[in-house]
Design a protein around this motif. Structure first.
Motif, short mmCIF file in Angstrom:
data_model
loop_
_atom_site.label_atom_id
_atom_site.label_comp_id
_atom_site.label_asym_id
_atom_site.label_seq_id
_atom_site.Cartn_x
_atom_site.Cartn_y
_atom_site.Cartn_z
N GLU A 106 0.83 -1.20 0.00
CA GLU A 106 0.00 0.00 0.00
C GLU A 106 0.87 1.26 0.00
OE1 GLU A 106 -2.67 -0.15 3.25
OE2 GLU A 106 -3.92 -1.75 2.40
N TYR A 107 1.96 1.22 0.75
CA TYR A 107 2.87 2.37 0.75
C TYR A 107 3.45 2.59 -0.65
CZ TYR A 107 7.12 5.06 1.37
OH TYR A 107 8.11 5.99 1.22
N LEU A 108 3.86 1.51 -1.29
CA LEU A 108 4.42 1.63 -2.64
C LEU A 108 3.36 2.15 -3.62
CD1 LEU A 108 6.39 -1.74 -2.79
CD2 LEU A 108 7.34 0.55 -2.44
N ARG A 109 2.12 1.71 -3.45
CA ARG A 109 1.06 2.12 -4.36
C ARG A 109 0.68 3.59 -4.18
NH1 ARG A 109 -4.52 -0.32 -2.85
NH2 ARG A 109 -4.27 1.35 -1.29
N ASP A 110 0.58 4.05 -2.93
CA ASP A 110 0.00 5.37 -2.66
C ASP A 110 1.03 6.46 -2.43
OD1 ASP A 110 -2.46 4.12 -2.80
OD2 ASP A 110 -2.60 3.80 -0.64
N HIS A 111 2.25 6.12 -2.05
CA HIS A 111 3.20 7.15 -1.65
C HIS A 111 4.45 7.23 -2.51
CE1 HIS A 111 0.93 8.05 2.01
NE2 HIS A 111 0.79 6.74 2.17
N VAL A 112 4.70 6.24 -3.34
CA VAL A 112 5.87 6.30 -4.20
C VAL A 112 5.49 7.03 -5.48
CG1 VAL A 112 7.48 4.94 -5.58
CG2 VAL A 112 6.90 4.21 -3.26
N ASP A 113 6.24 8.08 -5.77
CA ASP A 113 5.94 8.91 -6.93
C ASP A 113 6.58 8.31 -8.18
OD1 ASP A 113 4.83 11.00 -8.28
OD2 ASP A 113 6.51 12.38 -7.91
N SER A 114 5.80 8.26 -9.26
CA SER A 114 6.31 7.79 -10.55
C SER A 114 5.62 8.58 -11.64
CB SER A 114 6.06 6.28 -10.73
OG SER A 114 4.69 6.00 -10.72
N ALA A 115 6.29 8.69 -12.78
CA ALA A 115 5.71 9.45 -13.89
C ALA A 115 4.51 8.69 -14.45
CB ALA A 115 6.76 9.67 -14.98
N VAL A 116 3.48 9.45 -14.84
CA VAL A 116 2.28 8.85 -15.45
C VAL A 116 2.01 9.55 -16.77
CG1 VAL A 116 1.24 8.14 -13.28
CG2 VAL A 116 0.80 10.43 -14.15
N ASP A 117 1.34 8.84 -17.64
CA ASP A 117 1.00 9.37 -18.95
C ASP A 117 0.02 10.54 -18.79
OD1 ASP A 117 -1.15 9.01 -21.44
OD2 ASP A 117 0.95 8.91 -22.01
N THR A 118 0.15 11.52 -19.69
CA THR A 118 -0.71 12.71 -19.61
C THR A 118 -2.18 12.37 -19.73
OG1 THR A 118 1.08 14.05 -20.56
CG2 THR A 118 -1.14 14.98 -20.61
N ARG A 119 -2.51 11.48 -20.67
CA ARG A 119 -3.91 11.10 -20.83
C ARG A 119 -4.42 10.35 -19.60
NH1 ARG A 119 -3.76 8.03 -26.46
NH2 ARG A 119 -1.92 7.17 -25.41
N PHE A 120 -3.60 9.51 -19.02
CA PHE A 120 -3.99 8.80 -17.81
C PHE A 120 -4.22 9.79 -16.66
CE2 PHE A 120 -2.74 6.91 -13.76
CZ PHE A 120 -3.56 5.79 -13.72
N ARG A 121 -3.31 10.75 -16.52
CA ARG A 121 -3.46 11.76 -15.47
C ARG A 121 -4.75 12.55 -15.66
NH1 ARG A 121 0.01 16.76 -16.48
NH2 ARG A 121 -1.66 16.87 -18.02
N ASP A 122 -5.02 12.97 -16.89
CA ASP A 122 -6.23 13.75 -17.15
C ASP A 122 -7.48 12.94 -16.84
OD1 ASP A 122 -4.60 15.79 -17.95
OD2 ASP A 122 -4.82 15.42 -20.10
N ALA A 123 -7.47 11.64 -17.16
CA ALA A 123 -8.64 10.80 -16.87
C ALA A 123 -8.89 10.70 -15.37
CB ALA A 123 -8.44 9.41 -17.48
#
Length: 539
Positions: free
Chosen positions: A188-205
């Motif tokens: 859960e920590y890795l899922r919610d607190h680790v920052d990673s780059a995301v695709d622009t379209r994914f972020r917008d959705a």
């Protein structure tokens, strides 16, 4: 705002707000968005001694397959693991594994300093915590030494886990022991607190979904706040207004069901007519292609062209179905809230999924090619037969005139009739092939209408169930809120003033979150984030 950690913080705040409002539909919606975020690619490097790192990787791989399916685990550069390694620039977070029974010494601090220099995101994992008699003391001492070495800015989390407990719980399918092992909390920590780059379209959705949740919560809380602010001095007026609102919502609960039933019936008729109209245009196009030449000459190409046109027509019809379903959802929401302008009035709309009928299209039978009759040999035989008849017919007439049966006149007439028979037979063969091609295309379109129509009716029933179930939950919640408002208004024990404070606090949080979504700038959620919402519950 481009990292997954930013999106996770926004999701966490929106989830708290939806839970505080008593909106399970919105909580479920955000849960789906959270599963999207969990599926993002995440490269996790494990730095540990031989054996301990592989055991942790095995436990994490098992648990993350359900909670973090996009995660991949590698060995950190310089570690003694046996797995594959990748450049530090490709790693999103490094897990430094050590034994919880041993405090951090110079070796551990040097390793953490080296990892911090390679990767900005580092988390410390304390294994075998079940064998440590004073885990809290070890964690406190490790924190002091990290701070003394200047390695705790930003803070490195100290996460205790037990791979032995995790493996045993996994074999026994014991969820309680699995949670006690600490591995799910690490995932859960890795899922919610680790920052990673995301695709622009994914972020917008993701941002669109969060924004819709916020916009769905604002109107109801704002309306209740306005009502209470105007009527706190008069309990009688407050009770009268609450009772009127309850009566209004009960009447609207019938109106939206009628609107749904009528809308589904009308939508079914519209999409069925649209499908028939589009398939009729395909049939007309096939007739035009048949009339231009011999379909038997390139029958596979003709079959492919017609099938492609059928697929395009069906895809366009299903787009109409999706559009009509979205409009119907908006109409039903407007009937439920009674808004005069036809807007949803703050009611969250369900996500309607209508898949194209690929399976129905695959089951369409192949168009049988026209009869290959009328070959060159058969036309020659027919021409010879016509020539023979012409020779006899003209020969009999010339013999009556005193000439021979076989003469230049009878032979010429035979040749003419033979040529005429040859071309007439070719024309008749072409017309027969064209007629058979039209019949084959008509049969294909009839089969498409039958199979796609059946799939379409199945989709309509699924859409109706989705809308009915969604709006039933929303309507029940609205009636519960109105009934609770009547009970609250009937009491004069300061509940209204308390409710006012709760609403003001919740609305402040909502407006802050909406501002963050608009500007992309928002304060990080601290350990006490959401405390002021703990008591906010919609009536």
């Amino acid at each position: 705002m481009s990292g997954s950690a930013d999106l996770s913080r926004l999701l966490e705040r929106a989830d708290r707000l939806a839970g505080a409002a008593g909106r399970p539909d919105l909580v479920e919606r955000l849960g789906t968005v959270r599963s999207w975020l969990a599926s993002r690619p995440l490269c996790i490097a494990v730095s540990a001694g031989a054996g301990s790192g592989s055991a942790l990787t095995r436990s994490l791989s098992r648990v993350s397959s359900r909670m973090l399916p996009g995660a991949s685990f590698v060995d950190a550069l310089g570690s003694s693991g046996i797995g594959r390694t990748v450049p530090s620039s490709s790693v999103d977070v490094v897990l430094y594994v050590s034994d919880a029974r041993r405090e951090y010494g110079r070796v551990e601090l040097d390793a953490l300093a080296r990892l911090r220099a390679q990767c900005s995101q580092v988390a410390a994992v304390l294994t075998n915590y079940e064998a440590c008699p004073d885990l809290a003391g070890v964690q406190a001492l490790d924190r002091q030494r990290l701070q003394g070495a200047g390695l705790d800015t930003p803070a490195i989390p100290l996460l205790p886990v037990s791979t032995v407990m995790c493996d045993n719980a996994w074999l026994r399918n014991d969820d309680g022991s699995l949670v006690a092992s600490g591995v799910p909390q690490l995932v859960e920590y890795l899922r919610d607190h680790v920052d990673s780059a995301v695709d622009t379209r994914f972020r917008d959705a993701v941002l669109v979904e969060i924004r819709q949740v916020v916009e769905a919560l604002l109107p109801s809380w704002s309306a209740e706040l306005t009502q209470l602010q105007g009527e706190t001095a008069s309990p009688g007026r407050r009770q009268e207004a609450a009772a009127a609102e309850l009566d209004r919502r009960q009447r609207l609960s019938t109106a939206w069901q009628i609107a749904l039933a009528d809308g589904v019936t009308e939508m079914g008729a519209q999409v069925d007519f649209d499908l028939r109209e589009r398939l009729r245009e395909v049939l007309e196009s096939a007739d035009e292609q048949v009339a231009k030449g011999d379909p038997f000459g390139d029958w596979p190409g003709f079959d492919k062209t017609v099938r492609d046109q059928v697929r395009a027509a069906v895809a366009a019809d299903y787009e109409v179905l999706r559009d009509r379903a979205t409009r119907l959802a908006t109409t039903v929401a407007a009937e439920m809230t009674g808004t005069p302008d036809g807007s949803p009035g703050g009611v969250a709309l369900p996500r309607i999924r209508v898949a194209d009928p690929h399976d129905a299209l695959r089951r369409l039978p192949a168009m049988p090619p026209p009869d290959g009759g009328g070959s060159l040999l058969s036309r020659i035989v027919n021409s010879v037969r016509g020539s023979y008849g012409g020779i006899l017919m003209v020969g009999v007439l010339t013999s009556l005139a005193g000439q021979q049966l076989i003469s230049v006149y009878s032979v010429g007439a035979g040749l003419l009739l033979g040529v005429f028979t040859f071309f007439e037979d070719r024309k008749n063969t072409l017309e027969r092939r064209r007629a058979e091609g039209r019949v084959a295309a008509a049969k294909l379109l009839d089969a498409a209408n039958f199979r796609v129509g059946d799939d379409q009716r199945t989709c309509l029933r699924a859409v109706q169930r989705t809308l009915r179930d969604h709006f039933t939950v929303v309507n029940d919640e609205r009636l519960r809120q109105a009934a609770e408002a009547v009970r609250t208004a009937a009491s004069d024990d300061g509940a209204a003033a308390g409710r006012l404070a709760e609403l003001e606090s919740g609305l402040a949080e909502l407006h802050e979150l909406r501002q963050a979504l608009s500007t992309g700038q928002y304060p990080a959620v601290d350990a006490h984030g959401g405390r002021r919402l703990a008591a906010v519950r919609s009536p």
